[in-house]
Design a protein around this motif. Structure first.
Motif, PDB file in Angstrom:
ATOM      1  N   LEU A   3      70.610  40.642 -24.883  1.00 55.56           N
ATOM      2  CA  LEU A   3      70.025  40.549 -23.547  1.00 55.56           C
ATOM      3  C   LEU A   3      68.616  41.114 -23.572  1.00 55.56           C
ATOM      4  N   LEU A   4      67.663  40.333 -23.066  1.00 54.74           N
ATOM      5  CA  LEU A   4      66.267  40.739 -22.962  1.00 54.74           C
ATOM      6  C   LEU A   4      65.949  40.870 -21.480  1.00 54.74           C
ATOM      7  N   GLY A  41      69.848  36.030 -24.032  1.00 51.98           N
ATOM      8  CA  GLY A  41      69.781  35.770 -22.601  1.00 51.98           C
ATOM      9  C   GLY A  41      68.567  36.502 -22.054  1.00 51.98           C
ATOM     10  N   LEU A  42      67.683  35.784 -21.400  1.00 51.02           N
ATOM     11  CA  LEU A  42      66.472  36.358 -20.834  1.00 51.02           C
ATOM     12  C   LEU A  42      66.697  36.582 -19.349  1.00 51.02           C
ATOM     13  N   PHE A  43      66.519  37.804 -18.895  1.00 53.67           N
ATOM     14  CA  PHE A  43      66.694  38.165 -17.486  1.00 53.67           C
ATOM     15  C   PHE A  43      65.515  39.039 -17.083  1.00 53.67           C
ATOM     16  N   LEU A  44      64.431  38.413 -16.638  1.00 52.12           N
ATOM     17  CA  LEU A  44      63.209  39.126 -16.268  1.00 52.12           C
ATOM     18  C   LEU A  44      62.968  39.006 -14.777  1.00 52.12           C
ATOM     19  N   GLN A  54      53.271  38.775 -26.480  1.00 54.28           N
ATOM     20  CA  GLN A  54      53.939  39.818 -25.708  1.00 54.28           C
ATOM     21  C   GLN A  54      55.237  40.202 -26.399  1.00 54.28           C
ATOM     22  N   LYS A  55      55.736  41.395 -26.065  1.00 49.22           N
ATOM     23  CA  LYS A  55      56.992  41.854 -26.635  1.00 49.22           C
ATOM     24  C   LYS A  55      57.998  42.103 -25.520  1.00 49.22           C
ATOM     25  N   LEU A  56      59.252  41.908 -25.860  1.00 51.83           N
ATOM     26  CA  LEU A  56      60.366  42.153 -24.953  1.00 51.83           C
ATOM     27  C   LEU A  56      61.283  43.200 -25.567  1.00 51.83           C
ATOM     28  N   ALA A  57      61.905  43.990 -24.711  1.00 56.16           N
ATOM     29  CA  ALA A  57      62.858  44.994 -25.174  1.00 56.16           C
ATOM     30  C   ALA A  57      64.267  44.457 -24.995  1.00 56.16           C
ATOM     31  N   GLY A  58      65.030  44.471 -26.080  1.00 56.48           N
ATOM     32  CA  GLY A  58      66.423  44.068 -26.015  1.00 56.48           C
ATOM     33  C   GLY A  58      67.278  45.213 -25.520  1.00 56.48           C
ATOM     34  N   ARG A  59      68.372  44.901 -24.892  1.00 58.26           N
ATOM     35  CA  ARG A  59      69.282  45.931 -24.384  1.00 58.26           C
ATOM     36  C   ARG A  59      69.771  46.835 -25.519  1.00 58.26           C
TER      37      ARG A  59
END
Length: 163
Positions: A3-4, A41-44, A54-59
């Protein structure tokens, strides 16, 4: 499934890559696959537009880099700045996402491939070339989506003082 749920702007390097074209980078809810094949799964927050790099943090603590995928584009070049401005105006008037750039050969506009818009640009005197490249259009006057003055969004770019 990873999850992101948040953007990450810290110093940690990404350990995963998520390649998406622009239409997918504008979605705040999305199911996709990392370059490794793992499903995410992307939930922004609504209205988030992801940009290449850009960077995303995973759960689970992993950091994922967003990669702008190559897509079919049209590049318009004009004989002079006035003609390029006119082409940009007509694209903007149609609410088309436009990337603006320049190289050694001059300034250009890039849009997602569309034969109707291609015809319009040619009719305006532009030289139009098809290419495949990552698409990073301008964020727009409001950066978080299209809004108009007085809609409660706080956007006031078109309003003049005293009116």
């Amino acid at each position: 499934m990873l999850l992101l749920e948040a953007l990450y702007d810290g110093p940690e390097a990404a350990s995963e890559r998520l390649e998406l074209d622009f239409s997918y980078r504008t979605k705040s809810r999305l199911r996709a696959k990392l370059a490794s094949g793992e499903e995410v799964g992307l939930f922004l927050p609504r209205g988030t537009i992801l940009r290449g790099g850009q960077k995303l943090a995973g759960r689970d603590g992993r950091i994922v880099e967003v990669v702008a995928a190559p897509e079919d584009l049209l590049e318009a070049r004009c004989a002079n700045p006035l003609a390029l401005a006119r082409a940009a105006y007509h694209l903007g008037n149609r609410h088309v996402a436009v990337e603006v750039g320049a190289d050694a050969a001059g300034s250009w506009l890039r849009i997602q491939a569309d034969h109707v818009l291609e015809g319009m640009l040619v009719g305006l005197g532009a030289t139009v070339t098809a290419l495949r490249a990552p698409f990073e259009p301008e964020a727009g006057a409001y950066a978080h989506g299209h809004q108009h003055p007085g809609d409660g969004s706080g956007a006031r770019i078109h309003m003049m003082g005293g009116r």
